[in-house]
Structure formats: C-alpha cells, structure tokens
Write an enzyme that holds these catalytic residues in place. Structure first.
Site: not given
Ligand code: OAD
Length: 258
Positions: A104, A133, A144, A165, A168, A205-207
């Site tokens: 975000v 997200h 609204c 707002c 509203c 970079g996502t879990s």
């Molecule tokens: P996470 O914090 O769950 O995961 C971050 C990932 O990035 C992990 O797998 C790390 O190993 C990896 N990581 C960290 N530093 C890195 C780097 N420098 N290079 C490469 N990889 C790296 O974050 P998200 O997967 O984005 O949702 O989390 C998903 C959602 O969970 C978020 O959007 C948020 C959260 O709750 C909401 O708020 C709705």
C-alpha cells in the site's frame, strides 16, 4: 543458482506477457517494515486491534494513529533498485507487463514516475500497479465510500478531530483493505486476468500466504505458464514455482530484468 538465474532471465526475455506479483519484501530495502518474520509488523502489533472494521468502530483514534505513523514512514522512503527495475520492464515495452502489488506504500508509482522521466516520454501509467490491498496515501469515506487524497497530519487526540467526509460527514479512513473485508472485485479480477494471460509470473518479496492474491501464480501455472520466485527464503510457493531464486529483491530483480 547461476544456471537458475540465467534460465529465469531467458524466460522473462522471451515472454509475450508477464505478470509480476510483489509483496512487502520488495519494499524492505527501502526501509518499509514487512508483516511477517522476526521484525515484521505483526510481531509487535495485533492485526485485530488495528486492521479490521471492528477495530475502527471500537477505537478510530487508535487505528488512525497507527496508519498515520505508517503513512509518514512510507512518505520518507524512496523506491529501490527492485521497484525501478520493474518500472523499467513495464515501460520499455508497454502492454507486456502487469504489476500486481499487495503493498500500500505507493513505491511502485514513484518508481514508475522516475523511470518515465528518465525515458523522456512522461507517461508512467503502464507501470502503475494493480493495488489489491489499497493505498495508504488515499482516504475513503467510511459512510459513502468516496475516495480522496490522504489527509496529512491527522489529529488523533479525539474522535471529533479525525478527518470527515465533505459530502456525508462520516469518518474518513485509510483506503486500505482490512482483515475480513472483500477486495475490490475490479482490481482482483484484472489481476487474475493478467495472471491467466501471462506466460511468466514473477513473484517478488511475498510470503505468498494471503489469499486470494496468493493464487495469482497458480493461475499462470494452470494456464500453462511458468513461475519465477525471488525471495530471501523459501515460501509455501517455492515447491510449486518453476524457478525459485533466493536473495534480495533489490539485487535479483535488476539482474533478472536488466
Ligand atoms: P510478508 O511480511 O508476509 O512477507 C514478506 C516476504 O518478503 C517474506 O517472504 C520475506 O522472506 C520476503 N523478504 C523480506 N525482505 C526481502 C528482500 N529484501 N528481498 C526479497 N524478499 C524479501 O508480506 P506480504 O507477503 O506482502 O495485508 O504480506 C501479504 C499481506 O499480509 C499484506 O499485504 C498485508 C499483510 O497482512 C493486508 O494488510 C490486507
């Protein structure tokens, strides 16, 4: 690893359509905290107290305080080499790459503007991500639903002082998706469509544990495409990924899409 990197580079260079899925890890090198892991936000903060509609109804000042802190934190951060490499990928050959982000923090937008200026054509929009997200720099009316630019310097000392707002008079809230809320169907729908049309899905970079977004790479696989993962460590996606690369997104991405 070297052979995997070379193969991944080749797959990306040959791809007709690419979908990129990013998470908090891509912004970690810019100084934005991730959510999970030893230093993640969800280690020190409880999502049910800060990131749910119930929490906002119960204590809007507490929730606003947390988002105002994060808003001011990301404002001071700048895009890193990973964001810039993806923006270049999306802008050099327009229409080939769709970026989907769970973040975000608007760093993909800022990278897009920087690369568009560098390329001299001024239109960054093809590198703007689908923000599944939401966006922390925007507000949304809790009544609204009207969206507006994020209020700077939110006064969280009492409910009366929170931003409202203009239409509203309901409380404004950050325009992010909270736990228990549905994603914008248009945004997640466009993300799934891009995933199905892509021959390569690059996941950085996502879990890969938060659904429905985590099914983006599976949709590319089901349509006959390949998945390249770039992460510091293995994730639940790694065993399904065609190629799983371990390292910093800020180093891997410029190497993958030079
Ligand atoms: P996470 O914090 O769950 O995961 C971050 C990932 O990035 C992990 O797998 C790390 O190993 C990896 N990581 C960290 N530093 C890195 C780097 N420098 N290079 C490469 N990889 C790296 O974050 P998200 O997967 O984005 O949702 O989390 C998903 C959602 O969970 C978020 O959007 C948020 C959260 O709750 C909401 O708020 C709705």
């Amino acid at each position: 690893m070297k052979a995997d990197l070379a193969r991944a580079r080749e797959l990306l260079a040959d791809a007709r359509r690419i979908v990129v899925l990013t998470g908090a890890g891509i912004s970690a090198e810019s100084g934005v905290p991730t959510f999970r892991g030893p230093k993640g936000l969800w280690k020190s903060f409880r999502p049910e107290e800060l990131a749910t509609p119930e929490a906002f109804r119960r204590d809007p000042c507490l929730v606003w305080g947390w988002y105002a802190w994060r808003r001011s934190l990301v404002e001071k951060c700048v895009p890193n080499t990973g964001h810039l490499a993806l923006a270049r990928l999306a802008l050099v050959e327009r229409g080939r790459t769709t970026i989907v982000t769970q973040n975000v923090d608007a760093l993909h937008h800022r990278a897009a503007r920087a690369i568009a200026a560098e390329l001299g054509d001024g239109d960054p929009t093809p590198a703007f991500p689908l923000e599944v997200h939401g966006a922390i720099d925007r507000d949304r009316c809790s009544g609204c639903g009207q969206r507006s630019d994020g209020v700077i310097d939110v006064d969280v000392t009492s409910v009366d002082k929170l931003p409202r707002c203009g239409e509203c008079d309901s409380l404004l809230r950050p325009d992010v998706v909270w736990f228990g809320e549905a994603l914008d169907p248009a945004v997640i729908g466009a993300s799934f469509e891009a995933a199905r049309e892509a021959d390569v899905c690059l996941v950085a970079g996502t879990s890969a544990v938060v659904y429905p977004v985590a099914s983006v790479p599976d949709m590319t696989l089901q349509s006959g495409g390949v998945v390249i993962e770039a992460n510091l460590e293995p994730t639940p996606l790694s065993s399904r990924a065609t190629i799983s690369l371990m390292g910093l997104a800020g180093e891997l991405l410029p190497d993958l899409v030079p």
